[in-house]
Design an enzyme around this catalytic site. Structure first.
Site, mmCIF file in Angstrom:
data_model
loop_
_atom_site.group_PDB
_atom_site.id
_atom_site.type_symbol
_atom_site.label_atom_id
_atom_site.label_comp_id
_atom_site.label_asym_id
_atom_site.label_seq_id
_atom_site.Cartn_x
_atom_site.Cartn_y
_atom_site.Cartn_z
ATOM 1 N N LYS A 11 0.842 -1.203 0.000
ATOM 2 C CA LYS A 11 0.000 0.000 0.000
ATOM 3 C C LYS A 11 0.871 1.244 0.000
ATOM 4 O O LYS A 11 0.607 2.205 -0.723
ATOM 5 C CB LYS A 11 -0.966 -0.026 1.195
ATOM 6 C CG LYS A 11 -2.076 -1.057 1.010
ATOM 7 C CD LYS A 11 -2.935 -1.293 2.243
ATOM 8 C CE LYS A 11 -3.892 -2.454 1.975
ATOM 9 N NZ LYS A 11 -4.758 -2.783 3.109
ATOM 10 N N GLN A 21 -5.051 -1.551 9.152
ATOM 11 C CA GLN A 21 -4.918 -2.881 8.566
ATOM 12 C C GLN A 21 -5.569 -3.917 9.473
ATOM 13 O O GLN A 21 -5.330 -3.937 10.681
ATOM 14 C CB GLN A 21 -3.422 -3.193 8.332
ATOM 15 C CG GLN A 21 -3.152 -4.482 7.589
ATOM 16 C CD GLN A 21 -3.683 -4.463 6.153
ATOM 17 O OE1 GLN A 21 -3.776 -3.436 5.499
ATOM 18 N NE2 GLN A 21 -4.043 -5.627 5.640
ATOM 19 N N ASP A 32 -11.211 2.526 3.001
ATOM 20 C CA ASP A 32 -11.491 1.087 2.892
ATOM 21 C C ASP A 32 -12.968 0.832 2.582
ATOM 22 O O ASP A 32 -13.335 -0.272 2.156
ATOM 23 C CB ASP A 32 -11.162 0.380 4.220
ATOM 24 C CG ASP A 32 -9.823 -0.340 4.198
ATOM 25 O OD1 ASP A 32 -9.419 -0.819 3.115
ATOM 26 O OD2 ASP A 32 -9.192 -0.425 5.269
HETATM 27 N N1 GUN Z 1 -6.992 -6.983 5.661
HETATM 28 C C1 GUN Z 1 -7.251 -7.773 4.595
HETATM 29 N N2 GUN Z 1 -7.790 -7.043 3.604
HETATM 30 C C2 GUN Z 1 -7.893 -5.779 4.045
HETATM 31 C C3 GUN Z 1 -8.360 -4.569 3.464
HETATM 32 O O1 GUN Z 1 -8.825 -4.498 2.333
HETATM 33 N N3 GUN Z 1 -8.256 -3.461 4.260
HETATM 34 C C4 GUN Z 1 -7.776 -3.498 5.517
HETATM 35 N N4 GUN Z 1 -7.750 -2.362 6.220
HETATM 36 N N5 GUN Z 1 -7.323 -4.615 6.082
HETATM 37 C C5 GUN Z 1 -7.382 -5.738 5.338
#
Ligand code: GUN
Length: 279
Positions: A52, A96, A119
């Site tokens: 990211k 996350q 998200d």
């Molecule tokens: N953990 C697994 N996929 C995601 C996601 O798309 N966003 C976040 N914040 N955590 C995750």
């Protein structure tokens, strides 16, 4: 022989478009910042977070990383989110998942300002999607819509079967396909006659988290097959929820694993960040 839907290529196109947009915004004096919070050091999460941050760098958004120890309390995390919510220089906030067990995921998701919820997990974002109002959309299902659009798949009037009903993929996927005027069926672990239901799908989207569960006999000849699953076997080989070798000769289009849906998630996160900058 199915046409391969190349998520790597399509995500690269999207990132190029976003890079251009952030360059234009910079000229107008707007620079974006995404706050990325990780609690603990789960290795898989660390890989996602790193990717990211790399994507932010590539498209021209600042990433502000918060790598917090496993022992961080829920209050400390909520206080940080509160400060980031109030900081006008921060456009997007991402925690996350999963968070450690002593922290309640729901409380954390609810604490993020919907205006910064890149998200798309906040109940207000999900509610807006449900009633067709503007708001952030969960990145994986949004990425699947982009894959279908850019591959010129007709969604209007298509029979779309989604296997899986998670909050992150299955449910928002159903809402997005409805928005595209598809006829939508959501199937899950309690569904009876799953095979027959799948065999009725013009577009089959599989997000059940079971390795190679969908075999050739679940697929209607000429269907478009989208595989959200990702599994690593003992030899480090990746595969999806669909048995690719069986599905590929039957489908008209199919996403591979890796290189299908996976790369789209981060591209759509970047899309949401750019949207957050222009609000
Ligand atoms: N953990 C697994 N996929 C995601 C996601 O798309 N966003 C976040 N914040 N955590 C995750």
């Amino acid at each position: 022989m199915a046409k391969i839907i190349d998520g790597k290529k399509i995500s690269a196109e999207i990132k190029e478009e976003l890079k251009e947009q952030t360059a234009q915004l910079k000229l107008a004096g707007v620079e974006g910042t995404l706050a990325v919070i990780q609690v603990g050091a789960d290795p898989a999460s660390s890989v996602y977070v790193r990717n990211k941050k790399k994507a932010c760098e590539y498209i021209g958004i600042r990433s502000q990383a918060y790598e917090l120890p496993e022992e961080t309390t829920q209050k400390e995390l909520l206080d940080l989110i509160g400060r980031l919510n109030a900081d006008d220089a921060v456009h997007g906030i991402l925690v996350q998942l999963p968070v450690p067990a002593h922290i309640e995921e729901k409380t954390i998701i609810n604490a993020i300002s919907p205006a910064k919820d890149v998200d798309g997990f906040h109940p207000e974002s999900v509610g807006s999607l449900t009633i067709g109002q503007p708001g952030f959309v969960s990145c994986t299902p949004a990425g699947i819509i982009e894959l279908l659009r850019r591959s010129k798949v007709k969604m209007d009037g298509a029979n779309c079967v989604i296997v899986g009903r998670s909050n992150i993929v299955g449910k928002p996927m159903a809402l997005l396909m409805l928005r595209e005027h598809a006829t939508v069926t959501v199937a899950h672990s309690h569904t009876k006659n799953l095979k027959e239901i799948c065999r009725n799908a013009d577009i089959l989207i599989v997000a059940i988290g079971k390795r190679e569960f969908i075999t050739g006999d679940y697929i209607k000849p000429g269907a478009v097959v989208i595989d959200v699953g990702i599994h690593r076997d003992e030899n480090n080989k990746l595969s999806g929820d669909v048995k690719y070798d069986e599905a590929e000769p039957i489908a008209s289009m199919i996403t591979p694993v890796p290189g299908g849906v996976g790369p789209m998630t981060i591209a759509m996160l970047m899309h949401n960040c750019v949207e957050a900058m222009t609000k």
